[in-house]
Design a protein around this motif. Structure first.
Motif, PDB file in Angstrom:
ATOM      1  N   GLY A 180       0.777  -1.225   0.000  1.00 13.69           N
ATOM      2  CA  GLY A 180       0.000   0.000   0.000  1.00 13.69           C
ATOM      3  C   GLY A 180       0.809   1.274   0.000  1.00 13.69           C
ATOM      4  N   ASP A 181       2.127   1.192   0.083  1.00  8.06           N
ATOM      5  CA  ASP A 181       2.967   2.395   0.100  1.00  8.06           C
ATOM      6  C   ASP A 181       2.981   3.086  -1.256  1.00  8.06           C
ATOM      7  OD1 ASP A 181       3.685   2.146   2.737  1.00  8.06           O
ATOM      8  OD2 ASP A 181       5.700   1.361   2.348  1.00  8.06           O
ATOM      9  N   THR A 182       3.301   4.375  -1.229  1.00 13.76           N
ATOM     10  CA  THR A 182       3.608   5.106  -2.454  1.00 13.76           C
ATOM     11  C   THR A 182       5.122   5.245  -2.545  1.00 13.76           C
ATOM     12  OG1 THR A 182       3.397   7.230  -1.305  1.00 13.76           O
ATOM     13  CG2 THR A 182       1.450   6.390  -2.447  1.00 13.76           C
ATOM     14  N   VAL A 183       5.650   4.993  -3.748  1.00 10.98           N
ATOM     15  CA  VAL A 183       7.101   4.984  -3.958  1.00 10.98           C
ATOM     16  C   VAL A 183       7.411   5.800  -5.202  1.00 10.98           C
ATOM     17  CG1 VAL A 183       9.126   3.536  -4.406  1.00 10.98           C
ATOM     18  CG2 VAL A 183       7.290   2.687  -2.923  1.00 10.98           C
ATOM     19  N   ALA A 184       8.445   6.632  -5.105  1.00 11.62           N
ATOM     20  CA  ALA A 184       8.966   7.327  -6.283  1.00 11.62           C
ATOM     21  C   ALA A 184      10.400   6.892  -6.495  1.00 11.62           C
ATOM     22  CB  ALA A 184       8.884   8.843  -6.105  1.00 11.62           C
ATOM     23  N   VAL A 185      10.766   6.639  -7.750  1.00 10.54           N
ATOM     24  CA  VAL A 185      12.129   6.252  -8.105  1.00 10.54           C
ATOM     25  C   VAL A 185      12.670   7.291  -9.071  1.00 10.54           C
ATOM     26  CG1 VAL A 185      13.610   4.496  -9.137  1.00 10.54           C
ATOM     27  CG2 VAL A 185      11.609   3.801  -7.779  1.00 10.54           C
ATOM     28  N   ILE A 186      13.731   7.980  -8.665  1.00 11.07           N
ATOM     29  CA  ILE A 186      14.327   9.026  -9.501  1.00 11.07           C
ATOM     30  C   ILE A 186      15.570   8.456 -10.170  1.00 11.07           C
ATOM     31  CG2 ILE A 186      15.375  11.313  -9.513  1.00 11.07           C
ATOM     32  CD1 ILE A 186      13.650  12.025  -7.106  1.00 11.07           C
ATOM     33  N   GLY A 187      15.504   8.331 -11.489  1.00 11.44           N
ATOM     34  CA  GLY A 187      16.595   7.736 -12.261  1.00 11.44           C
ATOM     35  C   GLY A 187      16.253   6.298 -12.608  1.00 11.44           C
ATOM     36  N   CYS A 188      15.950   6.036 -13.875  1.00  9.47           N
ATOM     37  CA  CYS A 188      15.443   4.720 -14.260  1.00  9.47           C
ATOM     38  C   CYS A 188      16.375   3.999 -15.214  1.00  9.47           C
ATOM     39  CB  CYS A 188      14.047   4.851 -14.858  1.00  9.47           C
ATOM     40  SG  CYS A 188      12.841   5.434 -13.650  1.00  9.47           S
ATOM     41  N   GLY A 189      17.654   3.936 -14.840  1.00 10.42           N
ATOM     42  CA  GLY A 189      18.571   3.025 -15.501  1.00 10.42           C
ATOM     43  C   GLY A 189      18.383   1.635 -14.924  1.00 10.42           C
ATOM     44  N   GLY A 190      19.419   0.804 -15.008  1.00  8.73           N
ATOM     45  CA  GLY A 190      19.298  -0.564 -14.517  1.00  8.73           C
ATOM     46  C   GLY A 190      18.962  -0.646 -13.045  1.00  8.73           C
ATOM     47  N   THR A 244       0.340  12.166  -5.335  1.00 12.82           N
ATOM     48  CA  THR A 244       0.207  11.559  -4.001  1.00 12.82           C
ATOM     49  C   THR A 244      -0.666  12.428  -3.092  1.00 12.82           C
ATOM     50  OG1 THR A 244       2.316  12.594  -3.358  1.00 12.82           O
ATOM     51  CG2 THR A 244       2.399  10.310  -4.106  1.00 12.82           C
ATOM     52  N   GLY A 245      -1.646  13.067  -3.679  1.00 12.36           N
ATOM     53  CA  GLY A 245      -2.582  13.858  -2.886  1.00 12.36           C
ATOM     54  C   GLY A 245      -1.973  15.067  -2.231  1.00 12.36           C
ATOM     55  N   GLY A 246      -0.867  15.556  -2.784  1.00  7.97           N
ATOM     56  CA  GLY A 246      -0.180  16.716  -2.227  1.00  7.97           C
ATOM     57  C   GLY A 246       0.791  16.395  -1.115  1.00  7.97           C
ATOM     58  N   ASN A 247       0.938  15.114  -0.782  1.00 12.27           N
ATOM     59  CA  ASN A 247       1.723  14.738   0.392  1.00 12.27           C
ATOM     60  C   ASN A 247       3.178  14.394   0.102  1.00 12.27           C
ATOM     61  OD1 ASN A 247      -0.577  14.848   2.152  1.00 12.27           O
ATOM     62  ND2 ASN A 247      -1.250  12.918   1.234  1.00 12.27           N
ATOM     63  N   GLY A 248       3.456  13.823  -1.057  1.00  9.27           N
ATOM     64  CA  GLY A 248       4.770  13.239  -1.307  1.00  9.27           C
ATOM     65  C   GLY A 248       4.719  11.738  -1.095  1.00  9.27           C
ATOM     66  N   ALA A 249       5.751  11.055  -1.571  1.00 11.27           N
ATOM     67  CA  ALA A 249       5.777   9.586  -1.506  1.00 11.27           C
ATOM     68  C   ALA A 249       6.271   9.098  -0.148  1.00 11.27           C
ATOM     69  CB  ALA A 249       6.681   9.039  -2.609  1.00 11.27           C
ATOM     70  N   ASP A 250       5.824   7.905   0.221  1.00 12.91           N
ATOM     71  CA  ASP A 250       6.295   7.295   1.475  1.00 12.91           C
ATOM     72  C   ASP A 250       7.791   6.983   1.395  1.00 12.91           C
ATOM     73  OD1 ASP A 250       3.714   7.081   2.824  1.00 12.91           O
ATOM     74  OD2 ASP A 250       3.245   5.568   1.315  1.00 12.91           O
ATOM     75  N   VAL A 251       8.227   6.497   0.240  1.00 15.11           N
ATOM     76  CA  VAL A 251       9.634   6.168   0.030  1.00 15.11           C
ATOM     77  C   VAL A 251      10.054   6.758  -1.313  1.00 15.11           C
ATOM     78  CG1 VAL A 251      11.371   4.338  -0.194  1.00 15.11           C
ATOM     79  CG2 VAL A 251       9.389   4.001   1.318  1.00 15.11           C
ATOM     80  N   VAL A 252      11.162   7.501  -1.310  1.00 15.77           N
ATOM     81  CA  VAL A 252      11.727   8.024  -2.556  1.00 15.77           C
ATOM     82  C   VAL A 252      13.130   7.453  -2.702  1.00 15.77           C
ATOM     83  CG1 VAL A 252      12.298  10.041  -3.950  1.00 15.77           C
ATOM     84  CG2 VAL A 252      10.405  10.161  -2.301  1.00 15.77           C
ATOM     85  N   ILE A 253      13.366   6.787  -3.818  1.00 18.29           N
ATOM     86  CA  ILE A 253      14.654   6.144  -4.070  1.00 18.29           C
ATOM     87  C   ILE A 253      15.403   6.946  -5.122  1.00 18.29           C
ATOM     88  CG2 ILE A 253      15.782   4.038  -4.901  1.00 18.29           C
ATOM     89  CD1 ILE A 253      13.200   2.564  -3.875  1.00 18.29           C
ATOM     90  N   GLU A 254      16.558   7.454  -4.753  1.00 19.39           N
ATOM     91  CA  GLU A 254      17.387   8.253  -5.646  1.00 19.39           C
ATOM     92  C   GLU A 254      18.428   7.338  -6.261  1.00 19.39           C
ATOM     93  OE1 GLU A 254      20.388  11.297  -6.988  1.00 19.39           O
ATOM     94  OE2 GLU A 254      20.439   9.250  -6.291  1.00 19.39           O
ATOM     95  N   ALA A 272       7.821  12.438   7.477  1.00 18.24           N
ATOM     96  CA  ALA A 272       8.239  11.175   8.096  1.00 18.24           C
ATOM     97  C   ALA A 272       8.467  10.073   7.066  1.00 18.24           C
ATOM     98  CB  ALA A 272       7.248  10.707   9.155  1.00 18.24           C
ATOM     99  N   GLY A 273       8.604  10.463   5.805  1.00 22.36           N
ATOM    100  CA  GLY A 273       8.930   9.486   4.773  1.00 22.36           C
ATOM    101  C   GLY A 273      10.408   9.169   4.747  1.00 22.36           C
ATOM    102  N   THR A 274      10.794   8.302   3.818  1.00 18.72           N
ATOM    103  CA  THR A 274      12.165   7.806   3.739  1.00 18.72           C
ATOM    104  C   THR A 274      12.782   8.139   2.390  1.00 18.72           C
ATOM    105  OG1 THR A 274      11.677   5.968   5.247  1.00 18.72           O
ATOM    106  CG2 THR A 274      13.619   5.726   3.829  1.00 18.72           C
ATOM    107  N   VAL A 275      14.001   8.655   2.424  1.00 17.74           N
ATOM    108  CA  VAL A 275      14.804   8.833   1.216  1.00 17.74           C
ATOM    109  C   VAL A 275      15.894   7.769   1.224  1.00 17.74           C
ATOM    110  CG1 VAL A 275      16.423  10.312  -0.034  1.00 17.74           C
ATOM    111  CG2 VAL A 275      14.395  11.305   1.024  1.00 17.74           C
ATOM    112  N   VAL A 276      16.052   7.077   0.105  1.00 12.82           N
ATOM    113  CA  VAL A 276      17.113   6.074  -0.038  1.00 12.82           C
ATOM    114  C   VAL A 276      18.036   6.495  -1.175  1.00 12.82           C
ATOM    115  CG1 VAL A 276      17.671   3.665  -0.535  1.00 12.82           C
ATOM    116  CG2 VAL A 276      15.630   4.215   0.804  1.00 12.82           C
TER     117      VAL A 276
END
Length: 361
Positions: A180-190, A244-254, A272-276
């Motif tokens: 159920g989390d929302t996730v954003a991934v920045i950079g879509c190489g391998g 994401t409803g104006g909130n931002g993602a639960d997890v953002v992976i850079e 209180a989200g997580t950046v990886v």
């Protein structure tokens, strides 16, 4: 008795790689010789060639590999000749403070082979990530060999040795993506697309892929992204928030490894989200963030090294998912090439039109 095989050598910073004859010694105590069947061309190998890791030239490149154990040295019990293995660069020691605290995935003293492979004139080689698998055979510490089901395709299985594991692990292990989390991934190489796959496996409800290259976004959609953002034509932070409803993602992976994209990840996460951070920065890069924003947003800022994986735990499990049809590792193999084609594969990597070129022996 030592063996002579062909391997890809980087002799100096920025110089084109060459295929040369190398000498592989018999395995000593705790070591194994592996007949390499396939090895992915990873961006880390290009970093080595460009002097971005260190200057211990000449390098024997290649590390994202699978093959068959040919021989083992004294005291080796976990693998035997004939075993199909994925090579890893986290051969845990079992004795450091992290291992003793039950956190072997953060081992501070991982093993490599003690003997050196050499050129014909005796020049010692530095194997990439302690592996050196752009070669017909390589010498590694036995703990760098993770036994998996031999039904797996070597070209696909070997990718777990680095890039795919890094991305999957960034989502599942480091980011702790849950149902159920929302996730954003920045950079879509391998690596980034592997994070998309990891988020899907973990049950994320919304997976937002971000890149400046529309081709990579198409690939991300095919691998499980529910939404895409072309950051060349708009503010990715605002677009992620809008999705994401104006909130931002639960997890953002850079998965780029640049200060600009890290700042985007920081501001695109929910409170209180997580950046990886799984993208690899270069030594001169620095990051500046308002400390009040770091304090006021809470959550976690994490770095993911090798996807925080434990090869003995994660590789067999992921290969089982692959064989069940639940993890499409084959989708990451853009092309298979010969050993002599590695330099051209580096050029294709710059063009951005491959997830992985894989050397097949």
């Amino acid at each position: 008795m030592s063996q002579q095989v062909r391997g890809v050598i980087a002799r100096g910073k920025g110089e084109p790689v060459q295929v040369e004859t190398i000498v592989v010694p018999d395995p000593g105590p705790g070591e194994a010789v592996v007949k390499v069947q396939a090895c992915g061309v990873c961006h880390t190998d290009l970093h080595y060639r460009e002097g971005g890791i260190n200057d211990d030239f000449p390098f024997l490149l290649g590390h994202e590999a699978a093959g068959v154990v040919e021989s083992v040295g004294e005291g080796v019990e976990d693998v035997a000749p004939g075993d199909f293995v994925i090579l890893n660069w986290r051969a845990v020691c079992g004795q450091c403070r992290s291992c003793r605290r039950g956190r072997p995935q953060y081992c501070f003293a991982t093993h490599n082979a003690k003997q050196k492979m050499t050129l014909l004139d005796g020049t010692e080689l530095s194997p990439a990530l302690g592996i050196g698998a752009f070669a017909e055979k390589t010498l590694v510490a036995a703990g760098q060999c993770t036994k998996v089901d031999p039904a797996a395709s070597p070209a696909a299985a070997g990718l777990l040795g680095c890039g795919v594991m890094a991305g999957l692990g960034a989502a599942i292990n480091t980011g702790g993506v849950g149902r159920g989390d929302t996730v954003a991934v920045i950079g879509c190489g391998g690596v980034g697309n592997a994070a998309v796959v990891g988020a899907r496996l973990a049950g994320a409800a919304k997976i937002i892929a971000v890149d400046i290259d529309p081709r990579k976004l198409v690939t991300a959609r095919g691998l499980g992204a529910t939404h895409t953002v072309d950051s060349s034509s708009g503010d990715p932070v605002e677009e992620i928030r809008a999705l994401t409803g104006g909130n931002g993602a639960d997890v953002v992976i850079e998965a780029v490894g640049r200060p600009e994209t890290y700042r985007q990840a920081f501001y695109a996460r929910d409170l209180a989200g997580t950046v990886v951070l799984v993208g690899v920065p270069t030594p001169e890069m620095t990051l500046e963030l308002p400390l009040l924003d770091v304090f006021g947003r809470g959550g976690a800022l994490k770095s993911s090294w090798y996807g925080d994986c434990l090869p003995s735990r994660d590789f067999p499990m992921l290969i089982d998912l692959y064989l069940q049809g639940r993890l499409d590792l084959d989708a990451f193999v853009t092309e298979t090439i010969a050993l002599d084609d590695v330099e051209q594969a580096f050029a294709r990597m710059h063009d951005g039109d491959v997830l992985r070129s894989v050397v097949v022996f």
